[in-house]
Design an enzyme around this catalytic site. Structure first.
Site: not given
Length: 207
Positions: A127-128, A156, A110
């Site tokens: 973000s449980p 991708e 990246e």
């Protein structure tokens, strides 16, 4: 302070896959112990299953510069000023992979950078309330002068622009709300608390 309950205080009744696509959705049926005593009734929750990931903060302690990437994030098209976000390097951990190896790989893919070292800082849940995803957060000791260009994998559909800026400038973007995605905010806030330690001794893993 230690939490009162653990996994043994949940009765997992059934897990059913309800969607399989680019991501996965499972339905959980369960009961759990209550703070007031006894057990809950049956609870149903849909859980967004996307695996676990690494997030990497590329930082040059010699020049006090941060390397950020910018790419499109279509889910925020209706709720952000722009769906192109400044972010830290990140990527998914495939089965059988070690998160440290993934951190090195994603940094190269990246940003085009090879880290002198990567240090695990912490692990946290994205973000449980709705997803099982957990991030392993690393900082990478890099030479920011080598960071440039556009990167990402064609297969991708990645189109990633690299940006180099001072730590102060990056943290100002956080304070001004321009950087508004959780992993990058967490990473840059951590750096603001620990940059002096990294500059004095980059060999040390700071938590």
């Amino acid at each position: 302070m230690k939490q009162r309950f653990n996994r043994q205080d949940i009765e997992l009744l059934e897990v059913t896959n309800v969607f399989n696509g680019f991501f996965t959705m499972d339905e959980y049926r369960f009961k759990h112990k209550l703070f007031k005593g006894g057990w809950s009734g049956e609870v149903k929750r849909e859980v967004f299953e996307r695996g676990n990931a690494v997030v990497v903060l590329p930082y040059d302690p010699k020049t006090d510069q941060v390397v950020l990437i910018e790419q499109i994030r279509i889910p925020v098209i209706h709720s952000g000023q722009t769906p192109w976000l400044f972010e830290l390097v990140a990527g998914m951990i495939e089965p059988g992979e070690e998160s440290k190896d993934v951190a090195h790989r994603e940094l190269l893919e990246e940003s085009g950078l090879k880290a002198k070292q990567v240090h695990l800082v912490s692990s946290y849940f994205a973000s449980p309330g709705g997803t099982s995803e957990k991030f392993d957060f690393f900082w990478a000791d890099v030479d920011a002068s080598l960071a440039k260009g556009v990167h990402g994998l064609d297969d991708e559909n990645e189109d990633i622009q690299v940006h180099v800026m001072s730590r102060v400038e990056a943290f100002t973007l956080v304070k001004d709300g321009i950087i508004n995605n959780a992993s990058t905010v967490i990473g840059l806030q951590w750096l603001e608390l620990n940059y002096l330690c990294l500059q004095n001794n980059p060999e040390t893993s700071v938590r």
